[in-house]
Scaffold this motif. Sequence first.
Motif, short mmCIF file in Angstrom:
data_model
loop_
_atom_site.label_atom_id
_atom_site.label_comp_id
_atom_site.label_asym_id
_atom_site.label_seq_id
_atom_site.Cartn_x
_atom_site.Cartn_y
_atom_site.Cartn_z
N THR A 65 -10.93 3.22 -0.60
CA THR A 65 -11.34 2.11 -1.45
C THR A 65 -10.14 1.46 -2.11
O THR A 65 -10.00 0.23 -2.11
N CYS A 66 -9.26 2.26 -2.66
CA CYS A 66 -8.07 1.72 -3.33
C CYS A 66 -7.14 1.03 -2.35
O CYS A 66 -6.48 0.04 -2.70
N LEU A 125 -8.65 -2.36 -1.96
CA LEU A 125 -8.45 -3.10 -3.21
C LEU A 125 -6.99 -3.54 -3.37
O LEU A 125 -6.73 -4.62 -3.91
N ALA A 126 -6.05 -2.73 -2.88
CA ALA A 126 -4.65 -3.12 -2.92
C ALA A 126 -4.41 -4.35 -2.03
O ALA A 126 -3.66 -5.25 -2.40
N GLY A 158 -14.24 2.75 1.93
CA GLY A 158 -14.04 3.99 1.19
C GLY A 158 -15.02 5.06 1.63
O GLY A 158 -14.65 6.23 1.80
N VAL A 184 -11.68 7.57 -2.47
CA VAL A 184 -10.77 6.95 -3.44
C VAL A 184 -9.59 6.29 -2.74
O VAL A 184 -9.25 5.13 -3.02
N ASN A 201 0.82 -1.21 0.00
CA ASN A 201 0.00 0.00 0.00
C ASN A 201 0.86 1.26 0.00
O ASN A 201 0.55 2.23 -0.69
N TYR A 261 0.78 4.16 -2.90
CA TYR A 261 0.38 5.53 -2.59
C TYR A 261 1.52 6.53 -2.79
O TYR A 261 1.27 7.71 -3.09
N ALA A 268 -14.54 -2.94 0.35
CA ALA A 268 -13.71 -1.82 -0.12
C ALA A 268 -14.56 -0.55 -0.26
O ALA A 268 -14.13 0.53 0.15
N ALA A 278 -4.19 5.12 3.50
CA ALA A 278 -3.68 4.00 2.71
C ALA A 278 -3.07 2.94 3.63
O ALA A 278 -3.29 1.73 3.43
#
Length: 164
Positions: free
Chosen positions: A100-101, A104-105, A69, A97, A10, A14, A65, A37
């Motif tokens: 959520t990311c 997802l990572a 987020g 964002v 992560n 980032y 996620a 993150a």
Amino acid sequence: MYRDGHAGFNALLYAPFVPLVSASYSLELALWGAVLALAAANLPDIDQNVERIDHRGPTHTVWFALLFGSVAGIGTVLVAHSSFGADGGFGFGFGFVVGTCGILAHLAGDIVTPMGISPFAPVSRVHVTLEWFKSKNGRINRAFLLAGSAALVASLLLAAAHPV
């Protein structure tokens, strides 16, 4: 992946955004993004501490996620309003964002292991695994931790050295 590998992955993902967010908005918001993150990095594995939830079950889905987020977006609005003076729409979007990311990572880090995940459960039982390496592979986990830490620190130093 294990805890260190997820955190490093992560951080690595980032890191390129720190100078961009810092230059476009503020170093404080870029730092907040790093916190989000890294907070998301191991959150899905909270299922290992809850007896009623299977490991790599509901917390390892795109739905989780999106939920995280949303929480991160609301948290960013609250923190940004009091600390950074950001407007609500931008703050929510940024937090959403990054949060959520971040989850997802984590999912991406688990897809590459033999155990894999079912990212769209319960809507779809499709199971995804690339079987590149085992979660407990110490070299991979340490490599991601080292690379991610170095990238994030370098990125933060770059952003701090060139304030807008």
